[in-house]
Motif scaffolding. Structure first.
Motif, mmCIF file in Angstrom:
data_model
loop_
_atom_site.group_PDB
_atom_site.id
_atom_site.type_symbol
_atom_site.label_atom_id
_atom_site.label_comp_id
_atom_site.label_asym_id
_atom_site.label_seq_id
_atom_site.Cartn_x
_atom_site.Cartn_y
_atom_site.Cartn_z
ATOM 1 N N THR B 52 0.717 -1.155 -0.017
ATOM 2 C CA THR B 52 -0.053 -0.318 -0.060
ATOM 3 C C THR B 52 0.906 1.237 0.133
ATOM 4 N N LEU B 53 1.789 1.352 0.865
ATOM 5 C CA LEU B 53 2.719 2.463 0.946
ATOM 6 C C LEU B 53 3.671 2.844 -0.066
ATOM 7 N N ASP B 54 4.071 1.572 -1.006
ATOM 8 C CA ASP B 54 4.986 1.810 -2.066
ATOM 9 C C ASP B 54 4.081 2.018 -3.102
ATOM 10 N N LEU B 55 2.931 1.764 -3.549
ATOM 11 C CA LEU B 55 1.947 1.913 -4.628
ATOM 12 C C LEU B 55 1.667 3.467 -4.390
ATOM 13 N N ARG B 56 1.504 3.980 -3.255
ATOM 14 C CA ARG B 56 1.138 5.445 -2.842
ATOM 15 C C ARG B 56 2.331 6.423 -3.431
ATOM 16 N N ALA B 57 3.507 5.715 -2.986
ATOM 17 C CA ALA B 57 4.688 6.455 -3.103
ATOM 18 C C ALA B 57 5.026 6.752 -4.744
ATOM 19 N N LEU B 58 4.687 5.382 -5.274
ATOM 20 C CA LEU B 58 4.968 5.704 -6.913
ATOM 21 C C LEU B 58 4.023 6.477 -7.364
ATOM 22 N N GLU B 59 2.549 6.328 -7.033
ATOM 23 C CA GLU B 59 1.642 7.173 -7.605
ATOM 24 C C GLU B 59 1.723 8.788 -7.518
ATOM 25 N N ALA B 60 2.495 9.115 -6.171
ATOM 26 C CA ALA B 60 2.818 10.306 -5.849
ATOM 27 C C ALA B 60 3.896 10.983 -6.573
ATOM 28 N N ALA B 61 4.788 10.060 -6.911
ATOM 29 C CA ALA B 61 6.248 10.490 -7.836
ATOM 30 C C ALA B 61 5.585 10.545 -9.315
ATOM 31 N N GLY B 62 4.386 10.157 -9.717
ATOM 32 C CA GLY B 62 3.923 10.236 -10.931
ATOM 33 C C GLY B 62 4.023 9.064 -11.734
ATOM 34 N N TYR B 63 4.433 7.770 -11.509
ATOM 35 C CA TYR B 63 4.976 6.658 -12.093
ATOM 36 C C TYR B 63 3.698 5.584 -12.042
ATOM 37 N N VAL B 64 2.799 5.819 -11.127
ATOM 38 C CA VAL B 64 1.621 4.710 -11.325
ATOM 39 C C VAL B 64 0.344 5.712 -10.973
ATOM 40 N N ARG B 65 -0.795 4.864 -11.952
ATOM 41 C CA ARG B 65 -1.824 5.476 -11.948
ATOM 42 C C ARG B 65 -2.781 4.596 -11.367
ATOM 43 N N ARG B 66 -3.742 5.067 -10.374
ATOM 44 C CA ARG B 66 -4.623 4.316 -9.414
ATOM 45 C C ARG B 66 -6.083 4.598 -10.165
ATOM 46 N N THR B 67 -6.774 3.891 -10.675
ATOM 47 C CA THR B 67 -8.091 4.006 -10.853
ATOM 48 C C THR B 67 -9.229 3.254 -10.232
ATOM 49 N N VAL B 68 -10.332 3.965 -9.832
ATOM 50 C CA VAL B 68 -11.333 3.351 -8.963
ATOM 51 C C VAL B 68 -12.467 3.320 -9.854
#
Lengths: 109, 109
Positions: B52-68
């Motif tokens: 959870t923490l790593d996905l959030r950090a990668l999202e904040a850095a602009g590398y990962v997109r989280r789609t709900v």
């Protein structure tokens, strides 16, 4: 860090190179042979203990060579092995990632 | 991990990508869109909290997109942004480092 070798080469590399400082250590050792005090000057935010542990791990992995000169006081130098020199491509790519990251951040600011 | 941007692009990249799992997460997301449960299956050794923490950090850095997806139950998917796709070169180089590491270890064994 438990050293369980996995089937995945990326995970195996990260087992040795993960952590905030190890690849940065390689980056500074690519400049040439260094003493412990040189590396602490290059990386002021790293603790003495962390630098000692990271150097030992990189030595165990075959990336760093530790040379002790029996002088008074004893002189210790760190340099990259041939394997360590091969990490230049990784450091170069990471440098590009870091530059993109900064550009990406500035564009969002 | 304190997010103090430094003058060194390699250090800036490691501020985001350091840690045992983050680059490995990119490695698995390069395969395509994934759910949380997919990533846990890909990386059985990572804890739920760390993922959870790593996905959030990668999202904040602009590398990962989280789609709900507002379905019942809600569906959440993770994928790489264009910036995240650019990390393919880093993952490739790390894979080569991992293979050299394994060959180097086998040669010493």
């Amino acid at each position: 860090m438990k050293d369980t070798v996995s089937h995945c080469p990326v995970e195996n590399a990260m087992l040795v190179l993960a952590g905030r400082w190890r690849i940065l250590l390689i980056y500074y050792l690519l400049e040439g042979t260094k003493r412990f005090s040189d590396l602490r000057r290059d990386m002021p935010k790293i603790s003495q203990r962390m630098l000692t542990l990271d150097l030992r791990a990189l030595e165990a992995a075959g990336y760093v060579r530790r040379t002790v000169y029996p002088e008074v006081p004893v002189r210790v130098e760190y340099s990259l092995t041939e394997e360590g020199q091969h990490l230049r491509s990784l450091v170069d790519v990471l440098g590009e990632c870091g530059e993109r990251l900064t550009r990406h951040r500035d564009a969002k600011a």
